[in-house]
Design a protein around this motif. Structure first.
Motif, mmCIF file in Angstrom:
data_model
loop_
_atom_site.group_PDB
_atom_site.id
_atom_site.type_symbol
_atom_site.label_atom_id
_atom_site.label_comp_id
_atom_site.label_asym_id
_atom_site.label_seq_id
_atom_site.Cartn_x
_atom_site.Cartn_y
_atom_site.Cartn_z
ATOM 1 N N ASP A 172 -116.498 -26.660 -9.110
ATOM 2 C CA ASP A 172 -117.065 -27.872 -8.507
ATOM 3 C C ASP A 172 -118.084 -28.559 -9.418
ATOM 4 O O ASP A 172 -118.744 -29.523 -9.016
ATOM 5 N N GLY A 173 -118.227 -28.048 -10.659
ATOM 6 C CA GLY A 173 -119.119 -28.679 -11.624
ATOM 7 C C GLY A 173 -120.534 -28.119 -11.643
ATOM 8 O O GLY A 173 -121.313 -28.423 -12.541
ATOM 9 N N THR A 174 -120.892 -27.319 -10.640
ATOM 10 C CA THR A 174 -122.233 -26.729 -10.621
ATOM 11 C C THR A 174 -122.342 -25.630 -11.673
ATOM 12 O O THR A 174 -121.342 -25.028 -12.057
ATOM 13 N N MET A 218 -122.107 -17.918 -2.892
ATOM 14 C CA MET A 218 -121.359 -17.191 -3.921
ATOM 15 C C MET A 218 -120.697 -18.168 -4.875
ATOM 16 O O MET A 218 -120.230 -19.220 -4.465
ATOM 17 N N ASN A 219 -120.650 -17.806 -6.155
ATOM 18 C CA ASN A 219 -119.985 -18.653 -7.132
ATOM 19 C C ASN A 219 -118.494 -18.648 -6.904
ATOM 20 O O ASN A 219 -117.882 -17.589 -6.873
ATOM 21 N N ARG A 220 -117.920 -19.811 -6.769
ATOM 22 C CA ARG A 220 -116.473 -19.863 -6.646
ATOM 23 C C ARG A 220 -115.917 -20.501 -7.909
ATOM 24 O O ARG A 220 -116.182 -21.645 -8.219
ATOM 25 N N GLY A 221 -115.183 -19.728 -8.643
ATOM 26 C CA GLY A 221 -114.588 -20.217 -9.873
ATOM 27 C C GLY A 221 -113.471 -19.281 -10.220
ATOM 28 O O GLY A 221 -112.773 -18.787 -9.349
ATOM 29 N N ARG A 222 -113.320 -18.984 -11.477
ATOM 30 C CA ARG A 222 -112.278 -18.070 -11.870
ATOM 31 C C ARG A 222 -112.695 -16.641 -11.570
ATOM 32 O O ARG A 222 -113.855 -16.281 -11.670
ATOM 33 N N GLY A 229 -116.929 -17.187 -12.021
ATOM 34 C CA GLY A 229 -116.755 -18.458 -12.703
ATOM 35 C C GLY A 229 -116.629 -18.209 -14.189
ATOM 36 O O GLY A 229 -116.953 -17.145 -14.674
ATOM 37 N N ARG A 230 -116.127 -19.216 -14.882
ATOM 38 C CA ARG A 230 -115.995 -19.104 -16.330
ATOM 39 C C ARG A 230 -117.249 -19.606 -17.007
ATOM 40 O O ARG A 230 -117.858 -20.555 -16.539
ATOM 41 N N GLY A 231 -117.633 -18.977 -18.078
ATOM 42 C CA GLY A 231 -118.854 -19.455 -18.728
ATOM 43 C C GLY A 231 -118.877 -19.170 -20.205
ATOM 44 O O GLY A 231 -117.949 -18.613 -20.764
ATOM 45 N N ARG A 232 -119.982 -19.570 -20.804
ATOM 46 C CA ARG A 232 -120.217 -19.292 -22.221
ATOM 47 C C ARG A 232 -121.484 -18.461 -22.337
ATOM 48 O O ARG A 232 -122.426 -18.673 -21.596
ATOM 49 N N GLU A 233 -121.457 -17.560 -23.272
ATOM 50 C CA GLU A 233 -122.606 -16.676 -23.465
ATOM 51 C C GLU A 233 -123.628 -17.374 -24.327
ATOM 52 O O GLU A 233 -123.348 -17.760 -25.465
ATOM 53 N N GLY A 234 -124.830 -17.573 -23.754
ATOM 54 C CA GLY A 234 -125.885 -18.275 -24.475
ATOM 55 C C GLY A 234 -126.283 -17.536 -25.739
ATOM 56 O O GLY A 234 -126.451 -16.330 -25.721
ATOM 57 N N GLY A 235 -126.423 -18.271 -26.839
ATOM 58 C CA GLY A 235 -126.900 -17.670 -28.079
ATOM 59 C C GLY A 235 -125.820 -16.999 -28.898
ATOM 60 O O GLY A 235 -126.098 -16.478 -29.962
#
Length: 256
Positions: free
Chosen positions: A66-68, A1-5, A10-16
């Motif tokens: 963790d940078g992944t 499982m993704n562990r982040g916010r 996790g936090r991310g950016r929407e591609g495009g």
């Protein structure tokens, strides 16, 4: 499982997207499905083939603490009856990580690609489609998704592909035919394990354009019962599909 916010997200950016809109990805209550929370919430699945799209859907890249990095694909409910059913509040699709799925009426593979994401790389999704035109897109999608086996055959004749399909946990049927309950029953008799589950998308006016949609849905549920399917829940696919319902249940239960 993704562990982040967020809850396991996790936090991310929407591609495009211009400016890289900030989003937070959280697990949905359906295992293997996620919600991307941003300016507008979106249903997403974890992309089994990062960097690739299937139907020009948006992708969201998430960097964990963790940078992944993990890539998700936005799941369009206007192009997927399964996504529409999930957003419609269905309690259980039974399509989850590790589930073996037979998908009848796979079309170009839009929904199948998300099912492929959900179940994971270690199990097979058998995708049956009769149209050779749609089948070409389905076959091309499956070239990059090793857990999808495309079968270009008529779902009314499962004996023709019985050597290609193993026993499955779930059948999803999106075959817009008046005898769709019988078609699913035939396939279940070959491939669905006892106590396995089904989902069927019912298009009312394909079966009887003169009767009210609710009456058609009730009649189809009765036909399913005759095929040894026990319906457990039903949701409408509004506003994504007009006069459609999705019925979910189990097959060959001991108390039937």
């Amino acid at each position: 499982m993704n562990r982040g916010r967020g809850r396991g997200g996790g936090r991310g950016r929407e591609g495009g997207m211009k400016g890289g809109n900030r989003v937070v990805v959280e697990p949905h209550r359906h295992e293997g499905v996620f919600i991307a929370r941003g300016k507008e919430d979106a249903l997403v699945t974890k992309n089994m083939v990062p960097g690739e799209t299937v139907y020009n859907e948006k992708r969201i890249n998430v960097q964990n603490e963790d940078g992944t990095k993990v890539e998700y694909r936005v799941w369009n409910p206007f192009r997927s009856k399964l996504a529409a059913a999930i957003l419609g509040g269905i309690d259980n699709t039974w399509i989850k990580p590790g589930a073996r799925v037979l998908y009848l009426g796979a079309a170009s593979g839009t929904s199948v690609s998300h099912v492929s994401d959900i179940v994971g790389p270690d199990v097979i999704v058998y995708a049956v489609e009769f149209s050779h035109r749609s089948g070409r897109d389905l076959v091309n999608m499956a070239k990059k998704r090793t857990n999808v086996i495309p079968i270009i055959e008529d779902a009314r004749h499962p004996a023709k592909y019985r050597m290609l399909v193993g026993m499955v946990d779930v059948i999803f049927s999106d075959v817009a035919q008046p005898d769709q309950a019988r078609i699913m029953g035939l396939n279940a008799s070959y491939f669905l394990k006892t106590g396995g589950h089904f989902m069927i998308s019912i298009k009312a006016n394909c079966i009887d354009s003169t009767a009210p949609a609710e009456a058609v849905f009730a009649e189809e549920v009765a036909k399913l019962k005759a095929e040894k399917f026990k319906s457990r829940e039903q949701v409408t696919l509004e506003p994504f599909e007009r006069d459609h319902a999705c019925v979910v249940g189990a097959y060959r239960l001991k108390d039937q």
